[in-house]
Design an enzyme around this catalytic site. Structure first.
Site, mmCIF file in Angstrom:
data_model
loop_
_atom_site.group_PDB
_atom_site.id
_atom_site.type_symbol
_atom_site.label_atom_id
_atom_site.label_comp_id
_atom_site.label_asym_id
_atom_site.label_seq_id
_atom_site.Cartn_x
_atom_site.Cartn_y
_atom_site.Cartn_z
ATOM 1 N N SER A 107 0.826 -1.208 0.000
ATOM 2 C CA SER A 107 0.000 0.000 0.000
ATOM 3 C C SER A 107 0.863 1.261 0.000
ATOM 4 O O SER A 107 1.933 1.289 0.610
ATOM 5 C CB SER A 107 -0.875 -0.003 1.262
ATOM 6 N N TYR A 130 -2.317 5.629 -4.347
ATOM 7 C CA TYR A 130 -3.371 6.627 -4.152
ATOM 8 C C TYR A 130 -2.954 7.859 -4.924
ATOM 9 O O TYR A 130 -1.758 8.194 -4.958
ATOM 10 C CB TYR A 130 -3.519 6.983 -2.666
HETATM 11 C C1 HOC Z 1 -5.989 6.233 7.833
HETATM 12 C C2 HOC Z 1 -5.207 5.828 6.625
HETATM 13 O O1 HOC Z 1 -6.505 1.297 2.509
HETATM 14 C C3 HOC Z 1 -7.554 1.805 4.570
HETATM 15 C C4 HOC Z 1 -6.348 1.984 3.699
HETATM 16 C C5 HOC Z 1 -5.862 3.321 3.424
HETATM 17 C C6 HOC Z 1 -6.196 4.440 4.283
HETATM 18 C C7 HOC Z 1 -5.473 5.721 4.144
HETATM 19 C C8 HOC Z 1 -5.594 6.549 5.359
HETATM 20 O O2 HOC Z 1 -7.498 2.131 5.743
HETATM 21 O O3 HOC Z 1 -8.574 1.296 4.137
#
Ligand code: HOC
Length: 392
Positions: A107, A130
């Site tokens: 991720s 992202y």
């Molecule tokens: C609080 C983190 O895929 C999730 C992750 C990504 C979140 C980004 C922000 O928590 O579902």
């Protein structure tokens, strides 16, 4: 303790070993958790067709996902803060996936960086992206993934604003934990976790460090996400990212046949039918319930993968029977990681592999690439293939 035999048992162990705020982070869904629960319940509602007196020797679970050979069609989902389930979590999970012959997806919001994972593995992994407003930063992430030898980019389309999870707010989620009584207590009651975490320097967001100074607790993270993630993300941006990347692209977060048609037109290798594990739009349909209409709409043009609610090899088989070429597990591997580190991820994958193999055999098949809807009872609502809505 005896080795867990089910993902549910691994989850129980993880709950006892991981500080509450991180266990809850992995385990929770948005708002009422209705979609999170539907993801699991709708798998359970699909029933398999038992067959007898069929040769069950020489079985094979081998397949391909986006043209890559996999020992079974089960990849590890990109999950945020994985390195908080266990010290160096992303590295350990990637190593376990490599050993098991399945893809690992890192991720953007990981604790171990792209470079950390690349330095501790020998095979290419996938990187999840992202899209932030700062396109130079996006380009730098893409370049880092390319330099690390990542073999696919998984572009997440359903988190341009962050869904709300009540448990994270109540727990005051923070990475790393803050020195407040609640967190001190949570960590002190999980000494093994704390000891291992003290042994690593990787305790914050490895990929965004430098770009997100001071980001750690939930409110700063939410504000950072709100400021940085691009809520105007469009299909043109997908084309731009595809061009920047130049390699295999997987589009994650498709839950609608019209969107699937647009995704197929981008020339991406695959889509992932996903509602982000029920963590974003609470009230969305389960992933497995929309899989048939999406396969019907685009299955002949693009690989269709699915995640959300897979807790067993039986669930994997059901998804494949409904037309998925690949599946993903998120929470099951996180429970394994929290419970026993790398060994736990291996246990999770072994459980799923064993269940998939035995289930396939008892349904009368020997090769995972041959399974189809004939293995399912069609009278169930989730299997009913409603015609896909025509593209507008
Ligand atoms: C609080 C983190 O895929 C999730 C992750 C990504 C979140 C980004 C922000 O928590 O579902």
């Amino acid at each position: 303790m005896a080795t867990p035999l089910t993902i549910a048992e691994l989850k129980d162990v993880a709950r006892r070993r991981v500080p509450k705020m991180f266990f809850d982070y992995a385990d929770s869904g948005a708002w009422t958790e209705g979609t999170y629960k539907a993801n699991e319940a709708d798998f359970a509602a699909i029933k398999l067709r038992q067959r007898v007196l069929v040769d069950m020797t020489n079985r094979s679970l081998e397949s391909t996902m986006i043209g890559e050979k996999v020992s079974m069609p089960v990849a590890l989902s990109p999950t945020g803060l994985t390195g908080m389930q266990h010290a160096d979590g992303e590295i350990l999970a990637a190593q376990a996936a490599e050993k098991a012959g399945v893809p690992f997806t890192l991720s953007t919001m990981s604790v171990c960086s792209i470079e950390d994972v690349a330095a501790h593995t020998t095979k290419p992994f996938w990187f999840q992206l992202y899209v932030m407003k700062d396109r130079e930063f996006v380009k730098s992430l893409i370049n880092r993934a390319r330099a690390a030898g990542c073999s696919a980019l998984v572009l997440t389309l359903d988190l341009q604003i962050l869904g709300q999870r009540h448990k994270d707010i109540r727990n005051g989620l923070s990475t790393p934990p803050k020195f407040i009584p609640k967190h001190i207590w949570q960590v002190a009651t999980r000494p093994k976790w704390a000891f291992e975490m003290l042994g690593t320097k990787r305790r914050s967001f490895g990929n965004i460090v430098g770009h997100a100074k001071g980001v750690g607790d939930l409110s700063s993270l939410s504000s950072w996400t709100a400021e940085q993630f691009d809520p105007r993300l469009s299909w043109d941006d997908v084309a731009w990212i595809k061009e920047q990347w130049g390699g295999k692209l997987i589009l994650k977060g498709i839950m609608d046949a019209d969107d699937a048609v647009k995704a197929a037109e981008t020339g991406a290798e695959a889509i992932i039918v996903s509602n982000h594990g029920g963590r974003q739009l609470d009230g969305a349909a389960s992933s497995i319930s929309v899989l048939p209409e999406i396969v019907k709409a685009v299955g002949d043009r693009i690989e269709v993968h699915v995640d959300g609610g897979i807790r067993s090899g039986q669930d994997v088989l059901k998804a494949l029977c409904l037309g998925a070429q690949g599946t993903y597990i998120g929470r099951p591997f996180l429970y394994g990681l929290g419970a026993y580190g790398k060994r736990g991820v291996t246990i999770a994958l072994d459980i799923i592999r064993n269940e998939l193999d035995i289930t396939m055999a008892l349904c009368g098949k020997r090769d995972i690439r041959d399974v189809g809807p004939e293995l399912l009872h069609h009278r169930l609502p989730v299997v009913a293939t409603e015609p896909a809505r025509p593209s507008q």
